[in-house]
Scaffold this motif. Structure first.
Motif, PDB file in Angstrom:
ATOM      1  N   ARG A 163      10.844 -46.146  12.386  1.00 27.97           N
ATOM      2  CA  ARG A 163      11.635 -44.917  12.271  1.00 27.97           C
ATOM      3  C   ARG A 163      12.268 -44.551  13.607  1.00 27.97           C
TER       4      ARG A 163
ATOM      5  N   ASP B   1      16.325 -44.324  14.110  1.00 27.47           N
ATOM      6  CA  ASP B   1      16.950 -43.089  14.611  1.00 27.47           C
ATOM      7  C   ASP B   1      17.734 -43.356  15.893  1.00 27.47           C
TER       8      ASP B   1
ATOM      9  N   ILE C  61       7.269 -45.716   6.152  1.00 28.36           N
ATOM     10  CA  ILE C  61       7.908 -46.488   7.215  1.00 28.36           C
ATOM     11  C   ILE C  61       7.099 -46.306   8.496  1.00 28.36           C
TER      12      ILE C  61
END
Length: 290
Positions: free
Chosen positions: A273, A277, A268
């Motif tokens: 990412r 998150d 990824i």
């Protein structure tokens, strides 16, 4: 024969003037260096090196090949470093698909805060209530609202999406408050085009408008045009103000989910990412609009 390894070996031999020193530089054996050079010359069908017991020197062809080989390796290393930076430094263009109403109402602050943390990530946000093809249309992430279904995509749960069946006080005063599904025969329904939730409760109601935008349907409901079933991230403020009243709570479908969908679990990109998150903890289990 690995072409890049062979080219690196040739460059080392040219720099060191020795198979042994080139082997030490590349942490390999002189025999392998010699094999690489023999294979390279055979493939090119030309002598690149003049070998003596003391020295290895470039031929005219070898000097010409070295210039091109060094340029090729430099460009290849620069390319790999640039790609590697994408996994060590959050940067690049992040392409996101999101539902129209949800993005208009609730993504402005989110994206501003995200970009303040990651200024080297640019955002390309496209608003669409249909299910985009993430791979074919080139999206990194697609935000979707609904019941999670089988898919080849990876889904990250973000927040609950509560639904409410609602109407204005004026509408209910004129038409009565429905208590059961049967009562809806006397009522008007404001239908959402892309609704996945079960709308069979309204099968006998009169549909006066079908629209693919929940904001418009809520506006119609506030104006007294009929009954709407919409998520609280759209109708919540109208309910709090008293512009709309929640009805038929026993018939309201269970909560949907807001999901971030993406194509692959492995490799990824760092920009993706970081966004996953960030948004994963942004709204919480009890979103502010509820």
């Amino acid at each position: 024969m690995d072409t890049l390894d062979t080219i690196r070996a040739f460059i080392a031999v040219a720099a060191e003037g020795s198979f042994t020193k080139a082997a030490d530089r590349l942490d390999t054996s002189p025999q392998l260096i010699s094999k690489y050079m023999g294979q390279l010359e055979s493939r090119l069908n030309i002598r690149l090196l003049n070998r003596t017991t003391r020295k290895v020197q470039l031929t005219e062809a070898g000097a010409a090949y070295l210039e091109q080989a060094q340029d090729l390796i430099n460009r290849f290393d620069a390319m790999e470093n640039e790609i590697g930076d994408l996994q060590t430094l959050p940067q690049g263009n992040l392409r996101i698909s999101a539902p129209v109403s949800f993005a208009n109402l609730h993504m402005g602050a989110l994206l501003r805060e995200f970009q303040s943390l990651y200024p080297d990530i640019s955002i390309d946000l496209q608003l669409n209530d249909r299910k985009v093809d993430i791979v074919e249309e080139g999206y990194d992430v697609a935000l979707r609202i609904g019941q999670l279904q089988d898919s080849s995509l990876i889904a990250k749960y973000i927040a609950p999406i509560q639904l409410r069946i609602c109407a204005s006080k004026d509408y209910l005063q004129k038409n009565g408050i429905p208590k059961t599904e049967a009562d809806l025969k006397q009522h008007t329904y404001l239908s959402y085009s892309y609704a996945e939730q079960n709308q069979s409760i309204f099968k006998n109601a009169k549909t006066v408008i079908t629209c693919n935008n929940g904001d418009i349907l809520v506006d119609h409901a506030i104006a007294g045009s009929g009954i709407a079933m919409q998520p609280t991230f759209i109708c919540g403020e109208a309910l709090k103000r008293g512009d709309l009243v929640s009805i038929l709570e026993n018939y309201t479908p269970k909560a949907l989910g807001l999901y971030a969908m993406y194509a692959h679990r492995k490799f990824i990109p760092l920009k993706v990412r970081c966004f996953l998150d960030f948004i994963g903890g942004y709204f919480g289990e009890a979103p502010y609009w509820d």
